[in-house]
Scaffold this active site. Structure first.
Site, PDB file in Angstrom:
ATOM      1  N   SER A 116      30.476 166.238   1.854  1.00  0.00           N
ATOM      2  CA  SER A 116      29.666 167.262   2.528  1.00  0.00           C
ATOM      3  C   SER A 116      28.368 166.686   3.061  1.00  0.00           C
ATOM      4  CB  SER A 116      29.264 168.367   1.541  1.00  0.00           C
ATOM      5  OG  SER A 116      30.359 169.058   1.080  1.00  0.00           O
ATOM      6  N   HIS A 137      36.330 167.701   6.422  1.00  0.00           N
ATOM      7  CA  HIS A 137      35.467 168.499   5.547  1.00  0.00           C
ATOM      8  C   HIS A 137      36.013 169.912   5.399  1.00  0.00           C
ATOM      9  CE1 HIS A 137      31.367 170.507   4.692  1.00  0.00           C
ATOM     10  NE2 HIS A 137      31.858 170.012   3.581  1.00  0.00           N
ATOM     11  N   GLU A 149      36.043 170.802   9.293  1.00  0.00           N
ATOM     12  CA  GLU A 149      35.229 170.032  10.233  1.00  0.00           C
ATOM     13  C   GLU A 149      35.821 168.622  10.273  1.00  0.00           C
ATOM     14  OE1 GLU A 149      30.868 172.180   9.828  1.00  0.00           O
ATOM     15  OE2 GLU A 149      31.320 170.535   8.468  1.00  0.00           O
ATOM     16  N   ASN A 187      26.807 173.420   7.490  1.00  0.00           N
ATOM     17  CA  ASN A 187      25.728 173.293   6.505  1.00  0.00           C
ATOM     18  C   ASN A 187      24.371 173.070   7.148  1.00  0.00           C
ATOM     19  OD1 ASN A 187      27.221 173.846   4.264  1.00  0.00           O
ATOM     20  ND2 ASN A 187      27.693 171.716   3.794  1.00  0.00           N
TER      21      ASN A 187
HETATM   22  P1  NAI Z   1      34.981 168.288  -8.743  1.00  0.00           P
HETATM   23  O1  NAI Z   1      33.964 167.793  -9.705  1.00  0.00           O
HETATM   24  O2  NAI Z   1      35.567 169.643  -8.932  1.00  0.00           O
HETATM   25  O3  NAI Z   1      36.197 167.238  -8.691  1.00  0.00           O
HETATM   26  C1  NAI Z   1      36.035 165.859  -8.587  1.00  0.00           C
HETATM   27  C2  NAI Z   1      37.255 165.201  -9.201  1.00  0.00           C
HETATM   28  O4  NAI Z   1      37.194 163.807  -8.904  1.00  0.00           O
HETATM   29  C3  NAI Z   1      37.323 165.341 -10.727  1.00  0.00           C
HETATM   30  O5  NAI Z   1      38.591 165.822 -11.094  1.00  0.00           O
HETATM   31  C4  NAI Z   1      37.081 163.919 -11.230  1.00  0.00           C
HETATM   32  O6  NAI Z   1      37.774 163.621 -12.426  1.00  0.00           O
HETATM   33  C5  NAI Z   1      37.619 163.104 -10.078  1.00  0.00           C
HETATM   34  N1  NAI Z   1      37.086 161.751 -10.022  1.00  0.00           N
HETATM   35  C6  NAI Z   1      35.808 161.351 -10.174  1.00  0.00           C
HETATM   36  N2  NAI Z   1      35.731 160.025 -10.038  1.00  0.00           N
HETATM   37  C7  NAI Z   1      36.986 159.567  -9.784  1.00  0.00           C
HETATM   38  C8  NAI Z   1      37.547 158.283  -9.562  1.00  0.00           C
HETATM   39  N3  NAI Z   1      36.786 157.205  -9.564  1.00  0.00           N
HETATM   40  N4  NAI Z   1      38.876 158.195  -9.332  1.00  0.00           N
HETATM   41  C9  NAI Z   1      39.643 159.301  -9.327  1.00  0.00           C
HETATM   42  N5  NAI Z   1      39.167 160.553  -9.533  1.00  0.00           N
HETATM   43  C10 NAI Z   1      37.847 160.671  -9.767  1.00  0.00           C
HETATM   44  O7  NAI Z   1      34.296 168.140  -7.297  1.00  0.00           O
HETATM   45  P2  NAI Z   1      34.630 168.976  -5.976  1.00  0.00           P
HETATM   46  O8  NAI Z   1      33.782 170.188  -5.927  1.00  0.00           O
HETATM   47  O9  NAI Z   1      36.110 169.088  -5.840  1.00  0.00           O
HETATM   48  O10 NAI Z   1      34.048 167.986  -4.849  1.00  0.00           O
HETATM   49  C11 NAI Z   1      34.740 166.825  -4.446  1.00  0.00           C
HETATM   50  C12 NAI Z   1      34.186 166.359  -3.113  1.00  0.00           C
HETATM   51  O11 NAI Z   1      34.309 167.401  -2.140  1.00  0.00           O
HETATM   52  C13 NAI Z   1      32.723 165.947  -3.115  1.00  0.00           C
HETATM   53  O12 NAI Z   1      32.545 164.892  -2.224  1.00  0.00           O
HETATM   54  C14 NAI Z   1      32.045 167.202  -2.612  1.00  0.00           C
HETATM   55  O13 NAI Z   1      30.786 166.944  -2.015  1.00  0.00           O
HETATM   56  C15 NAI Z   1      33.043 167.672  -1.574  1.00  0.00           C
HETATM   57  N6  NAI Z   1      32.983 169.097  -1.227  1.00  0.00           N
HETATM   58  C16 NAI Z   1      32.762 170.034  -2.202  1.00  0.00           C
HETATM   59  C17 NAI Z   1      32.705 171.375  -1.864  1.00  0.00           C
HETATM   60  C18 NAI Z   1      32.468 172.415  -2.912  1.00  0.00           C
HETATM   61  O14 NAI Z   1      32.061 173.527  -2.564  1.00  0.00           O
HETATM   62  N7  NAI Z   1      32.706 172.128  -4.180  1.00  0.00           N
HETATM   63  C19 NAI Z   1      32.867 171.826  -0.457  1.00  0.00           C
HETATM   64  C20 NAI Z   1      33.179 170.756   0.467  1.00  0.00           C
HETATM   65  C21 NAI Z   1      33.193 169.452   0.086  1.00  0.00           C
END
Ligand code: NAI
Length: 402
Positions: A116, A137, A149, A187
């Site tokens: 993001s 995105h 996006e 955003n």
């Molecule tokens: P989350 O914390 O729910 O999930 C992240 C996952 O990645 C976890 O299951 C974790 O175990 C895994 N992980 C971490 N390091 C790892 C590695 N080295 N190898 C494999 N898996 C690994 O986070 P979320 O919310 O799903 O966000 C993920 C991405 O999406 C981030 O870049 C965030 O900025 C982006 N994003 C998030 C939004 C939101 O509203 N939560 C909206 C749009 C984008």
């Protein structure tokens, strides 16, 4: 059947996996360990079952989608046409996690990041795959929100962007193409919806319920700015503001507002903490925001301009007829600030007006695209309103791009 590899089975990775599987793609879902992937798949199966209950899909379709999702390790990714990373928002961690995967993926696999706030170009350079790396995105919850996006890095090849846009469309999403700039489209362009609302509050023009109702009734927005920021969480909302503001070199238009920062410092984060601008613990939200200064009695002699702007902007003449001067000023300030931000974004090469309109409609459910709205209001009236508003402030934030 096409295959996508998804790294990160958290909130976003799971939503993306569900989306792809429902569109007929085979999905390899990878996380730190297989148990996490299995748990994530179980969550997807539960959400698919809910969709069946609600009549959105048949049991056969849900079973087939679940069947297509394979909890996997990176070693399984050799047949993927597309790879999407959705792990923690930290560039060093993303680079360290994705670099070894490139040895397994086909040489021409497309690499997409769901970041993001990080630079897609820098990510592409750091993993040494810039020409085939782009941003994809999604919005949360990814299985429901319609917008993707598609972000071009500085060296992303056009055919990569075109293919990713096609894939997102085939997955049932609306695509807005944009350049690799802070906050991308949504955003960044949405910031004034929150910031100008807080500034109206700080100026003592009106309280939160009046501001929220002005945007809903005169503007047709689904949620008012304070209902929405209470829902998003003021910590998350203020952090996005700070990040976008700093990366765009601190323009007054995007500056954080002290009133919201104070709420974060006090732990009034919104629904998740029980209380934000409203107290959400009872059957109905109750406004608990206490102004830091006495309400101003003057609204700056803006009502004549505001009335003309509102008449041209509203699709609800009845609501406008019933509105107060305060509501008209609030609506004018917030919508004019949004139109101006969209104009600045187009001016700075973030995206074309048509893509900005798609993004704001599909990404944050705006009732109309901002450029279409400005056209309806009329360019002269928008310019005149911005000029009048700019005279009423001391930070030049309503100045329009040339
Ligand atoms: P989350 O914390 O729910 O999930 C992240 C996952 O990645 C976890 O299951 C974790 O175990 C895994 N992980 C971490 N390091 C790892 C590695 N080295 N190898 C494999 N898996 C690994 O986070 P979320 O919310 O799903 O966000 C993920 C991405 O999406 C981030 O870049 C965030 O900025 C982006 N994003 C998030 C939004 C939101 O509203 N939560 C909206 C749009 C984008």
């Amino acid at each position: 059947m096409s295959t996508v590899g998804i790294l990160g089975a958290g909130a976003m990775g799971a939503g993306i996996a569900q989306t792809a599987a429902c569109a007929g793609w085979r999905v390899h879902l990878v996380d730190l360990d297989l148990d996490t992937c299995e748990a994530s798949k179980q969550g997807i199966i539960t959400r698919l079952a809910r969709n069946v209950e609600k009549g959105r899909m048949s049991q056969t379709q849900a079973d087939a989608a679940a069947e297509r999702i394979a909890p996997s390790t990176t070693r399984d990714l050799h047949g993927c046409e597309l790879f999407i990373e959705a792990i923690v928002e930290d560039l060093n961690i993303k680079v360290a996690a994705v670099t070894p995967v490139l040895d397994v993926l086909p040489e021409d696999a497309i690499i997409a990041t769901n970041t993001s706030s990080l630079s897609v170009s820098e990510f592409g350079e750091r993993i040494e795959a810039a020409p085939r790396t782009c941003g994809m995105h999604f919005f949360n919850p990814a299985a429901i929100m319609k917008l993707v996006e598609v972000v071009s890095g500085n060296r992303t090849e056009q055919r990569i962007v075109d293919r990713v846009a096609d894939v997102a469309t085939q997955w049932g999403k609306k695509v807005a193409r944009c350049a690799d700039t802070p906050g991308f489209i949504v955003n960044r362009v949405a910031r004034p919806y929150y910031l100008e609302a807080f500034r109206c509050l700080e100026d003592g023009i009106a309280g939160p319920p009046t501001i929220d109702s002005a945007m809903k009734l005169i503007g047709g927005f689904r949620m008012g700015p304070f209902e929405l920021t209470d829902f998003i969480g003021h910590d998350v909302n203020a952090a996005t503001t700070r990040s976008v503001w700093k990366q765009w070199e601190c323009p007054a238009r995007l500056a954080p507002v002290a009133a919201q920062e104070a709420m974060v410092a006090e732990g009034n984060l919104g629904r998740k903490s029980g209380c934000g601008v409203y107290d959400w613990s009872g059957p109905q939200p109750v406004c608990v925001y206490r102004p830091t200064q006495d309400a101003a009695t003057s609204v700056g002699g803006l009502d004549a301009t505001a009335l003309r702007f509102c008449e041209a902007a509203t699709q609800n003449a009845e609501a406008l007829a019933d509105s107060t001067e305060q509501q008209r000023i609030v609506f004018t300030r917030i919508l004019a600030a949004l139109l101006n931000e969209a104009a600045w974004a187009a001016h700075q090469g973030v995206a074309d007006p048509a893509d900005i309109d798609v993004a704001m409609r599909a990404g944050v459910n705006y009732p109309r695209g901002l450029f279409a709205w400005a056209d309806d209001i009329g360019g002269d009236l928008v310019s005149e309103t911005l000029a009048r508003l700019n005279e009423s402030v001391d930070d030049n934030r309503f100045a329009a791009p040339s």
